[in-house]
Scaffold this active site. Structure first.
Site, mmCIF file in Angstrom:
data_model
loop_
_atom_site.group_PDB
_atom_site.id
_atom_site.type_symbol
_atom_site.label_atom_id
_atom_site.label_comp_id
_atom_site.label_asym_id
_atom_site.label_seq_id
_atom_site.Cartn_x
_atom_site.Cartn_y
_atom_site.Cartn_z
ATOM 1 C CE LYS A 1 0.808 1.157 4.857
ATOM 2 N NZ LYS A 1 1.468 2.353 5.228
ATOM 3 N N PRO B 1 9.339 -3.573 0.090
ATOM 4 C CG PRO B 1 9.892 -1.485 -0.364
ATOM 5 C CD PRO B 1 8.859 -2.493 -0.870
ATOM 6 N N GLY C 1 10.453 -2.110 6.164
ATOM 7 C CA GLY C 1 10.686 -0.823 7.049
ATOM 8 C C GLY C 1 10.466 0.425 5.991
ATOM 9 N N GLY C 2 9.643 -0.097 5.041
ATOM 10 C CA GLY C 2 9.501 1.195 3.835
ATOM 11 C C GLY C 2 8.102 1.983 4.174
ATOM 12 N N GLY C 3 7.385 1.278 4.886
ATOM 13 C CA GLY C 3 6.092 2.385 5.094
ATOM 14 C C GLY C 3 4.929 1.778 3.969
ATOM 15 N N GLY D 1 3.588 -1.124 3.948
ATOM 16 C CA GLY D 1 3.094 -2.179 4.954
ATOM 17 C C GLY D 1 3.398 -3.552 4.748
ATOM 18 N N GLY D 2 4.697 -3.692 4.480
ATOM 19 C CA GLY D 2 5.316 -5.004 4.103
ATOM 20 C C GLY D 2 4.779 -6.285 5.118
ATOM 21 N N GLY D 3 5.298 -5.909 6.477
ATOM 22 C CA GLY D 3 4.942 -6.717 7.299
ATOM 23 C C GLY D 3 3.572 -7.035 7.799
ATOM 24 C CB SER D 4 0.614 -4.538 7.892
ATOM 25 O OG SER D 4 1.237 -3.911 8.702
ATOM 26 C CG ASP E 1 -0.660 0.272 8.311
ATOM 27 O OD1 ASP E 1 -1.328 1.119 8.791
ATOM 28 O OD2 ASP E 1 0.604 0.462 7.866
HETATM 29 O O1 C5P Z 1 0.245 -0.644 15.257
HETATM 30 P P1 C5P Z 1 1.571 -0.963 14.981
HETATM 31 O O2 C5P Z 1 2.237 -1.961 15.456
HETATM 32 O O3 C5P Z 1 1.941 -0.748 13.447
HETATM 33 O O4 C5P Z 1 2.354 0.438 15.275
HETATM 34 C C1 C5P Z 1 3.889 0.331 15.532
HETATM 35 C C2 C5P Z 1 4.050 1.570 16.548
HETATM 36 O O5 C5P Z 1 3.733 2.854 15.921
HETATM 37 C C3 C5P Z 1 3.014 1.635 17.864
HETATM 38 O O6 C5P Z 1 3.580 0.942 18.810
HETATM 39 C C4 C5P Z 1 3.202 3.052 17.953
HETATM 40 O O7 C5P Z 1 4.295 3.574 18.922
HETATM 41 C C5 C5P Z 1 3.148 3.837 16.648
HETATM 42 N N1 C5P Z 1 1.812 4.013 16.050
HETATM 43 C C6 C5P Z 1 1.117 5.186 16.618
HETATM 44 N N2 C5P Z 1 -0.064 5.557 16.225
HETATM 45 C C7 C5P Z 1 -0.646 4.945 15.305
HETATM 46 C C8 C5P Z 1 -0.033 3.624 14.817
HETATM 47 C C9 C5P Z 1 1.207 3.423 15.332
HETATM 48 O O8 C5P Z 1 1.857 5.976 17.772
HETATM 49 N N3 C5P Z 1 -1.839 5.221 14.704
#
Ligand code: C5P
Length: 311
Positions: A26, A111, A113-115, A117-120, A153
């Site tokens: 995404k 990627p 750690g690329g934002g 959503g790879g892991g998600s 995500d």
């Molecule tokens: O939900 P996820 O595990 O992807 O979030 C990773 C980290 O990003 C959370 O522990 C939090 O520190 C931060 N986060 C946040 N607000 C969000 C999503 C993530 O502060 N809406």
């Protein structure tokens, strides 16, 4: 006993065969941080869009209690991703109160750690795939709840396409498909922790009057997007903290796309072009320095994770 388990898993494999699911990345076309919540998360308003850059997860039944994950390419050990796939499997074990086994293979192109959503995406793929492989028949609403516990995500990836995200990003309102649009992605070679970026966001919310401009067209059919009004509140802290991302974003903006921004908490940056040819021409200018991908946006039917039987 062990021989019996092996025989049962061989029989199960014959029946179930090898199942596979491909799941697209995404980009966040827009991401607004409304404010910090008492649970430590940030309240978001975001617009997710699936793009045609996919991971593939393949699964085969194994003996009870076995969770085996092979990664391709092996060199990249996407910790967060492999953990999320295994966490998804364990979350299903907990839900059904037993532990059917599986051998998984994850082919990674999204990627790490690329934002994007790879892991998600991989976690969502694991939920859908294992629900089918183990014949759990978990209700979709329950699968969404498990997805949301795994990460903010993850629920989006059970829908795909264009969607509005609220709350931590886990509350999803699916929207109609956009006209297919060309997207150029640049991947600087840094992995960025989402938690680290959120910790650098200023506490005050940025809920601004642009909301009407951005959101008004989204519910039209097909949705209308005011490209110039889109933005990402995480881009400031990301570009300030990671100069490679700042440089990549500037290079994209120099090519005068419809819009360019960081996706999620980076490190990938993307630009939207009016056509594939424009995006490809722009990509030629940028190759060599970064990993460059030219992809198109995906509608919901193409993006939703669908399980295929391979054997
Ligand atoms: O939900 P996820 O595990 O992807 O979030 C990773 C980290 O990003 C959370 O522990 C939090 O520190 C931060 N986060 C946040 N607000 C969000 C999503 C993530 O502060 N809406």
């Amino acid at each position: 006993m062990r021989r019996l388990i092996c025989r049962i898993s061989r029989i199960a494999n014959k029946i179930m065969g090898v199942l596979s699911v491909s799941i697209p990345a995404k980009v966040n076309l827009h991401l607004q941080v409304v404010g910090r919540r008492s649970d430590g998360f940030h309240e978001l308003r975001t617009v997710f869009q699936s793009v045609d850059l996919r991971d593939r997860l393949t699964a085969q039944v194994a003996g009870a209690g076995i969770l085996d994950l092979e990664l391709e390419p092996e060199a990249v050990l996407p910790r967060e991703c492999d953990n999320l796939v295994l966490q998804a499997a364990r979350a299903l074990w907990k839900r059904v109160d037993r532990s059917p086994g599986v051998r998984l293979r994850l082919e990674k192109r999204i990627p790490v750690g690329g934002g994007m959503g790879g892991g998600s995406a991989d976690a969502a793929a694991a939920l859908v795939l294992l629900d089918r492989l183990w014949d759990l028949q978990i209700h979709p609403a329950e699968l969404l709840a498990i997805a949301s516990d795994l990460g903010s995500d993850v629920p989006f990836f059970l829908y795909g396409g264009l969607a509005f995200g609220m709350g931590r990003g886990e509350k999803i309102l699916p929207l109609d498909d956009l006209e297919p649009t060309a997207v150029l992605i640049l991947v600087p070679s840094v992995e960025i922790s989402t938690a680290e970026v959120f910790s650098r966001v200023s506490a005050k919310g940025s809920w601004a009057p642009t909301e009407d401009t951005v959101y008004a067209g989204l519910e039209e059919k097909p949705p209308k997007i005011d490209w110039a009004a889109l933005g990402n509140d995480l881009a400031g802290p990301v570009c300030a903290g990671w100069p490679e991302v700042d440089e990549a974003l500037r290079s994209l903006r120099d090519l005068r796309p419809l819009m360019a921004d960081v996706t999620g908490s980076g490190s990938a940056v993307f630009a939207v072009f009016s056509g594939l040819e424009e995006a490809r021409a722009a990509a030629r200018e940028l190759r060599g320095k970064w990993r460059v991908e030219v992809v198109r946006t995906l509608g919901r039917t193409e993006a939703r994770p669908r399980v295929e039987k391979l054997k």
